[in-house]
Write a protein that holds these residues in place. Structure first.
Motif, short mmCIF file in Angstrom:
data_model
loop_
_atom_site.label_atom_id
_atom_site.label_comp_id
_atom_site.label_asym_id
_atom_site.label_seq_id
_atom_site.Cartn_x
_atom_site.Cartn_y
_atom_site.Cartn_z
N UNK A 150 -8.27 -7.30 2.79
CA UNK A 150 -7.29 -7.92 3.67
C UNK A 150 -7.79 -7.99 5.12
N UNK A 151 -9.09 -7.76 5.31
CA UNK A 151 -9.69 -7.96 6.63
C UNK A 151 -9.78 -6.75 7.53
N UNK A 152 -9.39 -5.58 7.05
CA UNK A 152 -9.50 -4.37 7.86
C UNK A 152 -10.84 -3.71 7.57
N UNK B 33 0.80 -1.22 0.00
CA UNK B 33 0.00 0.00 0.00
C UNK B 33 0.84 1.27 0.00
N UNK B 34 2.06 1.19 0.48
CA UNK B 34 2.93 2.37 0.45
C UNK B 34 3.19 2.78 -1.00
N UNK B 35 3.46 1.80 -1.84
CA UNK B 35 3.69 2.07 -3.25
C UNK B 35 2.39 2.35 -4.00
N UNK B 36 1.37 1.54 -3.73
CA UNK B 36 0.11 1.67 -4.45
C UNK B 36 -0.56 3.03 -4.26
N UNK B 37 -0.54 3.51 -3.02
CA UNK B 37 -1.32 4.70 -2.67
C UNK B 37 -0.46 5.87 -2.19
#
Length: 126
Positions: free
Chosen positions: A89-91, A7-11
């Motif tokens: 991812x369950x969050x 998610x660091x790269x994706x967003x």
């Protein structure tokens, strides 16, 4: 971890700010003052529920606390896509803790569960 799983790269995710819970308005001002001195940040009031030191430290006024120990705001460049990614991812997203922009888009949204006593929210503000 592949980029599509990061998610660091994706967003372009990074910490937008940390939130500290104060027990009084006086304590909130003292905390902000200390961060002003420590980091050279300016006092900034965005909403009546909190006071900021720059954009990095948000001090919550009494009655406005989020999280047992405070909160962490995570910047993402696409909140709807990030919500879907984290939910897969369950969050779970707390739909009751969603703040909207005037155009109806999401300004910030909290996850339902805390991590180590910290509420976590996604925001598009840096």
């Amino acid at each position: 971890m592949a980029q599509e799983e990061d998610p660091v790269q994706l967003f372009n995710m990074h910490i937008s700010h940390i939130g500290i819970n104060a027990t009084s308005d006086e304590e909130a001002e003292q905390i902000v003052s200390k961060f002003q001195t420590l980091m050279g940040l300016q006092r900034n009031v965005v909403a009546p529920v909190s006071v900021f030191a720059g954009t990095l430290v948000e001090v919550m006024r009494p009655g406005s606390n989020r999280g047992e120990k405070g909160h962490i705001g995570l910047y993402v460049n696409d909140i709807p896509a990030a919500e879907r990614w984290f939910e897969a991812r369950g969050f779970q997203i707390d739909q009751n803790a969603r703040a909207l922009n005037p155009d109806g888009s999401t300004h910030l949204v909290y996850f339902k569960d805390q991590i180590a006593g910290f509420a976590i929210h996604l925001t598009c503000d840096e």
